[in-house]
Design a protein around this motif. Structure first.
Motif, mmCIF file in Angstrom:
data_model
loop_
_atom_site.group_PDB
_atom_site.id
_atom_site.type_symbol
_atom_site.label_atom_id
_atom_site.label_comp_id
_atom_site.label_asym_id
_atom_site.label_seq_id
_atom_site.Cartn_x
_atom_site.Cartn_y
_atom_site.Cartn_z
ATOM 1 N N GLY A 153 0.853 -1.161 -0.090
ATOM 2 C CA GLY A 153 -0.060 0.066 -0.224
ATOM 3 C C GLY A 153 0.868 1.309 0.125
ATOM 4 N N SER A 154 0.219 2.455 0.515
ATOM 5 C CA SER A 154 0.864 3.758 0.300
ATOM 6 C C SER A 154 0.432 4.415 1.694
ATOM 7 N N LYS A 155 1.303 5.465 1.810
ATOM 8 C CA LYS A 155 0.830 6.284 3.154
ATOM 9 C C LYS A 155 1.722 7.681 2.787
ATOM 10 N N VAL A 156 0.842 8.707 3.145
ATOM 11 C CA VAL A 156 1.289 10.007 3.059
ATOM 12 C C VAL A 156 1.066 10.729 4.429
ATOM 13 N N ARG A 157 2.132 11.449 4.970
ATOM 14 C CA ARG A 157 1.811 12.140 6.040
ATOM 15 C C ARG A 157 2.486 13.603 6.074
ATOM 16 N N ILE A 158 1.724 14.727 6.315
ATOM 17 C CA ILE A 158 2.293 15.953 6.332
ATOM 18 C C ILE A 158 2.066 16.637 7.690
ATOM 19 N N ILE A 159 2.970 17.456 8.192
ATOM 20 C CA ILE A 159 2.849 18.023 9.580
ATOM 21 C C ILE A 159 3.201 19.313 9.302
ATOM 22 N N GLY A 160 2.501 20.458 9.483
ATOM 23 C CA GLY A 160 3.023 21.783 9.360
ATOM 24 C C GLY A 160 2.769 22.476 10.750
ATOM 25 N N ASP A 161 3.473 23.725 10.876
ATOM 26 C CA ASP A 161 3.319 24.331 12.356
ATOM 27 C C ASP A 161 3.206 25.907 11.876
ATOM 28 N N SER A 162 2.946 26.899 13.253
ATOM 29 C CA SER A 162 2.312 27.859 13.043
ATOM 30 C C SER A 162 3.793 28.998 12.494
ATOM 31 N N ARG A 163 5.037 28.481 12.452
ATOM 32 C CA ARG A 163 6.272 29.461 11.875
ATOM 33 C C ARG A 163 6.279 29.137 10.521
ATOM 34 N N GLY A 164 5.783 28.028 9.894
ATOM 35 C CA GLY A 164 5.730 28.016 8.326
ATOM 36 C C GLY A 164 6.612 26.682 7.976
ATOM 37 N N GLY A 165 6.938 26.068 9.195
ATOM 38 C CA GLY A 165 7.689 24.637 9.041
ATOM 39 C C GLY A 165 7.044 23.736 8.505
ATOM 40 N N TYR A 166 7.436 22.658 7.850
ATOM 41 C CA TYR A 166 6.725 21.405 7.543
ATOM 42 C C TYR A 166 7.609 20.181 7.578
ATOM 43 N N ASP A 167 6.886 19.052 7.790
ATOM 44 C CA ASP A 167 7.672 17.774 7.706
ATOM 45 C C ASP A 167 6.673 16.858 6.725
ATOM 46 N N ALA A 168 6.991 16.481 5.612
ATOM 47 C CA ALA A 168 6.312 15.517 4.739
ATOM 48 C C ALA A 168 6.916 14.409 4.530
ATOM 49 N N ASN A 169 6.168 13.215 4.455
ATOM 50 C CA ASN A 169 6.610 11.969 4.253
ATOM 51 C C ASN A 169 5.634 11.024 3.397
ATOM 52 N N ILE A 170 6.253 10.335 2.399
ATOM 53 C CA ILE A 170 5.413 9.644 1.561
ATOM 54 C C ILE A 170 6.021 8.088 1.324
ATOM 55 N N TYR A 171 5.323 7.061 0.968
ATOM 56 C CA TYR A 171 6.228 5.965 0.674
ATOM 57 C C TYR A 171 4.921 5.042 -0.085
ATOM 58 N N THR A 172 5.382 4.245 -0.699
ATOM 59 C CA THR A 172 4.596 3.434 -1.632
ATOM 60 C C THR A 172 5.255 1.723 -1.622
ATOM 61 N N THR A 173 4.754 0.840 -1.558
ATOM 62 C CA THR A 173 5.215 -0.532 -1.734
ATOM 63 C C THR A 173 4.285 -1.425 -2.263
ATOM 64 N N ASP A 174 4.856 -2.550 -2.991
ATOM 65 C CA ASP A 174 3.904 -3.506 -3.466
ATOM 66 C C ASP A 174 4.868 -4.440 -3.923
ATOM 67 N N ILE A 175 3.963 -5.570 -4.070
ATOM 68 C CA ILE A 175 4.650 -6.862 -4.805
ATOM 69 C C ILE A 175 3.938 -7.297 -5.981
ATOM 70 N N THR A 176 4.706 -7.286 -7.078
ATOM 71 C CA THR A 176 3.996 -7.494 -8.757
ATOM 72 C C THR A 176 3.749 -8.970 -8.797
ATOM 73 N N LYS A 177 3.100 -9.218 -9.962
ATOM 74 C CA LYS A 177 2.712 -10.734 -10.187
ATOM 75 C C LYS A 177 3.974 -11.691 -10.437
ATOM 76 N N ASN A 178 4.949 -10.978 -10.791
ATOM 77 C CA ASN A 178 6.233 -11.624 -11.165
ATOM 78 C C ASN A 178 7.124 -11.798 -9.869
ATOM 79 N N SER A 179 6.531 -11.638 -8.736
ATOM 80 C CA SER A 179 7.156 -11.739 -7.316
ATOM 81 C C SER A 179 8.503 -10.836 -7.151
#
Length: 250
Positions: A153-179
């Protein structure tokens, strides 16, 4: 009677699933019980702590202390010393030694890495240097990444603050039919902290301790073969630095 049996079966199934989850945890495969005093942070622990980076985890380790110095670098400290040598610790990711050619230990660089793509963390204290390599170290931090077999599956997480800073993460993973399995992760952050000021010889100086950077990781697997790629870039402000007259007034 039927309702009671259904409830009892549901409780037993839930207990069995919890037991299976604990026994199949990846940390049970990678840990070395005889390699020192061991602290394990499983995936469940990390999710419960809501830790964002490695420093968030290291702050909770019994007997370890962290201090952010005047040059904006975080170092280990002990009860009897203000700071310890950089080579006091070593960091491994999937058993790869993150040694720095400039600093020796990779802690100064990788110590603030995001752990969004980390499955579990093992911390060995008072360990034998021969267990993990020929370099002497009192603290060994081993991180193991998530993989496609456990994290489709996939996941996205974004965090921001009042100073204008941010921390963004994203990942995706899977197994194809060819293993063929793949895992791709990207992180970008821009942490903005309070700016301090000082006036010397009628000139005002700003002291910042902001940091920004990005982290990339990818893996490609097929049967018993696995190819990994990783890159971590960060830029830290020097805060007070090593100047003679750089004491912030506010």
């Amino acid at each position: 009677m039927i309702g009671f049996c259904t409830a009892l079966f549901s409780q037993e199934l839930h207990s069995l699933l919890d037991a299976y989850k604990k026994e199949s945890d990846l940390s049970k495969v990678t840990k070395r019980d005889t390699s020192g005093f061991l602290e394990i942070y499983t995936r469940e622990d990390l999710e419960r702590m809501q830790a964002h980076n490695l420093l968030d985890v290291l702050k909770t380790v019994p007997g370890l202390y962290l201090k952010r110095g005047a040059n904006n670098l975080t170092l280990f400290t002990t009860a009897s010393a203000q700071s310890t040598p950089v080579t006091f610790s070593r960091i491994y990711i999937n058993d790869h030694d993150m040694t720095s050619s400039s600093f020796g230990s990779g802690f100064l660089i990788w110590g603030e890495m995001s752990i969004e793509y980390i499955d579990h963390i093992e911390i060995y204290k008072a360990t034998s240097s021969m267990e993990f390599g020929n370099e002497n170290a009192s603290i060994i931090v081993k991180l193991y990444t998530k993989d496609a077999a456990r994290d489709n599956g996939s996941k996205v997480r974004i965090i921001g603050d009042s100073r204008g800073g941010y921390d963004a993460n994203i990942y995706t993973t899977d197994i194809t039919k060819n293993s063929i399995s793949y895992f791709a992760y990207a992180n970008s952050d821009n942490i903005l902290r309070k700016t301090y000021h000082n006036t010397y010889n009628n000139k005002t100086y700003d002291f910042k301790s902001d940091k920004k950077g990005y982290n990339l990781y990818g893996s490609l697997g097929y049967k018993d073969y696995k190819l990994e790629f990783g890159k971590y870039y960060k830029k830290n402000d020097s805060f007070i630095g090593i100047g003679t007259h750089k004491t912030p007034e506010g």
